[in-house]
Design a protein around this motif. Structure first.
Motif, short mmCIF file in Angstrom:
data_model
loop_
_atom_site.label_atom_id
_atom_site.label_comp_id
_atom_site.label_asym_id
_atom_site.label_seq_id
_atom_site.Cartn_x
_atom_site.Cartn_y
_atom_site.Cartn_z
N CYS A 91 -0.98 7.50 0.87
CA CYS A 91 -2.44 7.53 0.76
C CYS A 91 -3.10 6.20 1.09
O CYS A 91 -4.32 6.13 1.22
CB CYS A 91 -2.86 7.98 -0.63
SG CYS A 91 -2.44 6.81 -1.95
N ALA A 150 0.85 -1.20 0.00
CA ALA A 150 0.00 0.00 0.00
C ALA A 150 0.88 1.24 0.00
O ALA A 150 1.97 1.25 0.58
CB ALA A 150 -0.91 0.01 1.23
N ALA A 154 -3.37 3.64 -0.82
CA ALA A 154 -3.93 2.96 -1.99
C ALA A 154 -3.06 1.78 -2.42
O ALA A 154 -1.85 1.76 -2.17
CB ALA A 154 -4.07 3.95 -3.15
N LYS A 155 -3.69 0.82 -3.08
CA LYS A 155 -2.94 -0.32 -3.60
C LYS A 155 -2.02 0.15 -4.71
O LYS A 155 -2.38 0.98 -5.54
CB LYS A 155 -3.92 -1.38 -4.12
CG LYS A 155 -3.24 -2.66 -4.59
CD LYS A 155 -4.28 -3.69 -5.03
CE LYS A 155 -3.60 -4.97 -5.51
NZ LYS A 155 -4.59 -5.99 -5.94
N THR A 156 -0.80 -0.40 -4.73
CA THR A 156 0.18 -0.04 -5.73
C THR A 156 0.42 -1.20 -6.69
O THR A 156 0.03 -2.34 -6.41
CB THR A 156 1.51 0.37 -5.08
OG1 THR A 156 2.02 -0.76 -4.34
CG2 THR A 156 1.32 1.54 -4.12
N CYS A 198 2.60 3.89 -6.81
CA CYS A 198 1.28 4.50 -6.61
C CYS A 198 1.04 5.47 -7.77
O CYS A 198 1.92 6.27 -8.10
CB CYS A 198 1.26 5.26 -5.28
SG CYS A 198 -0.22 6.28 -5.03
#
Length: 332
Positions: free
Chosen positions: A235, A231, A237-239, A259
């Motif tokens: 942020c 992650a 979020a999945k990378t 990301c």
């Protein structure tokens, strides 16, 4: 440390933590629980103008580790009279003020603070131990413990060792001589020190993950997409992987992921075996600069050039996931 902050910064906050743990029944999401916060406010003349010292009543590890008890002299009854972490940390934030530049001795305290606190309104600290190595010992890679550094600089203050506020005072006592040594560095050495400090600040902002797995073997753990996903440290979020997890040597894994908003993230990982025989994964994820991305890419390129039979059991994520997929397609 005022050499590395803006002229608008009026104070440094030198802080130190004491924490407790359990060797026998650790909580892997919170391996270290803070039991004391100590700090000094240092003005631009490197004078200590105020101190902060508070004990914290533990919730996870109520029995003091034998080593912690011996080193600090604390007792369970003392800690029971302490405040909650939430209250003490809120008071610490208020005491620091809005213009706080944190300073620590070593890189361990800030990641522990990040894990204990739900909200952290501070930028990563300046590591005085690292600056001391670069300015006074000739290399940032040379490390010296706090009290050896004081002896090296012929500084003596009469306080007990290994309590948070006293160690903060000892660190504060070194700052003037460290900054003097920084001022004597030539341009190249100072520029290198600035680069190292910037990297350490990124590392201090790492996402730290410790998770028990259901796997006995590293091959199976590497094939587990849930465990291997990275992650974004900024942020969450999945990378997407740029360079997959691979063993860079001695079972120390690294990876680069990206990301779409914040750029490259650098992953470091190793495994330990729990008391139940299953693996525990420990990961550190932080934002990467281009030099680090290029370095990992090159290491992975050389890794792939090594024939599998000569890799000495060095594994990588893609091979492990392929083997797991083949095994599902062709069950024996």
């Amino acid at each position: 440390m005022f050499s590395f902050v803006s002229g608008e910064c009026r104070h440094l906050i030198v802080f130190d933590l004491e924490w407790n743990q359990s060797s026998y029944n650790p909580n892997h999401r919170m391996p270290h629980e803070i039991i004391e916060i100590g700090a000094c406010r240092v003005n631009r003349d490197y004078q200590v103008v105020d101190t902060f010292s508070r004990l914290i009543r533990p919730r996870l590890y109520k029995r003091l580790d034998k080593h912690i008890k011996k080193v600090t002299g604390m007792t369970e009854s003392e800690l029971e009279a302490g405040g909650t972490f939430a209250d003490v940390f809120a008071d610490f934030i208020a005491w620091c003020g809005e213009d706080a530049q944190l300073v620590t001795w070593g890189r361990d305290d800030f990641p522990v603070l990040r894990r204990n606190a739900a909200f952290l309104p501070f930028e990563p600290p300046i590591d005085a131990q690292l600056v001391f190595g670069g300015a006074c010992l000739g290399s940032c890679h040379q490390q010296m413990n706090l009290h050896a550094a004081m002896e090296h600089q012929s500084i003596v203050i009469d306080v007990p060792a290994h309590r948070a506020v006293y160690d903060a005072q000892c660190t504060a006592a070194l700052l003037s001589s460290i900054d003097e040594a920084v001022g004597a560095l030539d341009e190249n050495r100072r520029a290198e020190l600035v680069r190292v400090i910037a990297r350490e600040k990124r590392i201090a902002s790492s996402t730290l993950i410790s998770l028990p797995t259901r796997h006995e073997y590293q091959t199976d753990a590497l094939a587990d997409e849930r465990l291997m996903t990275i992650a974004c440290p900024k942020c969450g979020a999945k990378t997407a992987f740029d360079t997959p997890w691979f063993d860079s040597g001695r079972e120390k894994y690294m990876a680069i992921s990206r990301c779409p908003v914040h750029g490259f993230a650098y992953g470091q990982m190793h495994f330990k075996r729990g008391t139940n025989g299953l693996l525990i994964t420990h990961q550190r994820i932080y934002m990467a600069v281009q030099d680090e991305v290029d370095d990992v890419r090159e290491r992975y390129r050389l890794y792939l050039l090594t024939p599998p039979r000569k890799r000495h059991h060095r594994l990588n994520m893609e091979d492990s996931q392929k083997k797991a997929g083949d095994a599902q397609k062709n069950p024996s």
